[in-house]
Design a protein around this motif. Structure first.
Motif, PDB file in Angstrom:
ATOM      1  N   ARG A  44       0.521  -1.244  -0.337  1.00  0.00           N
ATOM      2  CA  ARG A  44      -0.210  -0.193   0.239  1.00  0.00           C
ATOM      3  C   ARG A  44       0.931   1.459   0.223  1.00  0.00           C
ATOM      4  O   ARG A  44       1.591   1.314   0.815  1.00  0.00           O
ATOM      5  N   ALA A  45       0.210   1.990  -0.687  1.00  0.00           N
ATOM      6  CA  ALA A  45       0.849   3.226  -0.411  1.00  0.00           C
ATOM      7  C   ALA A  45       0.584   4.605  -1.237  1.00  0.00           C
ATOM      8  O   ALA A  45      -0.289   4.410  -2.480  1.00  0.00           O
ATOM      9  N   THR A  46       0.996   5.656  -1.160  1.00  0.00           N
ATOM     10  CA  THR A  46       0.151   6.717  -1.717  1.00  0.00           C
ATOM     11  C   THR A  46       1.201   7.719  -2.838  1.00  0.00           C
ATOM     12  O   THR A  46       2.366   7.647  -2.675  1.00  0.00           O
ATOM     13  N   THR A  47       0.933   7.732  -3.801  1.00  0.00           N
ATOM     14  CA  THR A  47       1.847   7.964  -5.150  1.00  0.00           C
ATOM     15  C   THR A  47       1.966   9.385  -5.099  1.00  0.00           C
ATOM     16  O   THR A  47       1.232   9.930  -4.357  1.00  0.00           O
ATOM     17  N   LYS A  48       2.818  10.093  -5.427  1.00  0.00           N
ATOM     18  CA  LYS A  48       2.999  11.630  -5.058  1.00  0.00           C
ATOM     19  C   LYS A  48       2.138  12.740  -6.064  1.00  0.00           C
ATOM     20  O   LYS A  48       2.305  13.711  -5.562  1.00  0.00           O
ATOM     21  N   LEU A  49       1.261  11.783  -6.460  1.00  0.00           N
ATOM     22  CA  LEU A  49       0.277  12.940  -6.812  1.00  0.00           C
ATOM     23  C   LEU A  49      -1.266  12.541  -5.842  1.00  0.00           C
ATOM     24  O   LEU A  49      -2.189  13.216  -6.474  1.00  0.00           O
TER      25      LEU A  49
END
Length: 85
Positions: A44-49
């Motif tokens: 799980r991650a959050t993209t830089k966008l």
């Protein structure tokens, strides 16, 4: 360090992406036999966008002389392409 602990450390600290603000990789299941270790993981991650990225992985490690000799990674590459372009 036992073989599965070494593999878990490898997955947690060596899987990252320049496209995210941080990738959380969790080991779901792991099994070893002979010189092979199989590991199932979820990320799980959050993209830089700001887009959420969640994916599932399967890793197959081949150990030789106490070191990782071969790593095969299986994941949904279509989803990776859709998320990161």
């Amino acid at each position: 360090m036992r073989r599965t602990a070494f593999i878990e450390t490898f997955i947690r600290f060596n899987v990252s992406s320049a496209y995210t603000t941080g990738l959380d990789m969790k080991i779901i299941n792991m099994v070893g036999e002979g010189d092979s270790v199989a590991a199932e993981a979820r990320s799980r991650a959050t993209t830089k966008l700001g887009k959420i990225y969640e994916n599932e992985y399967f890793f197959l490690f081949n150990i030789r002389d106490g070191k990782i000799a071969i790593v095969r990674e299986y994941t949904d590459l279509m989803y990776v392409q859709e998320t990161f372009g």
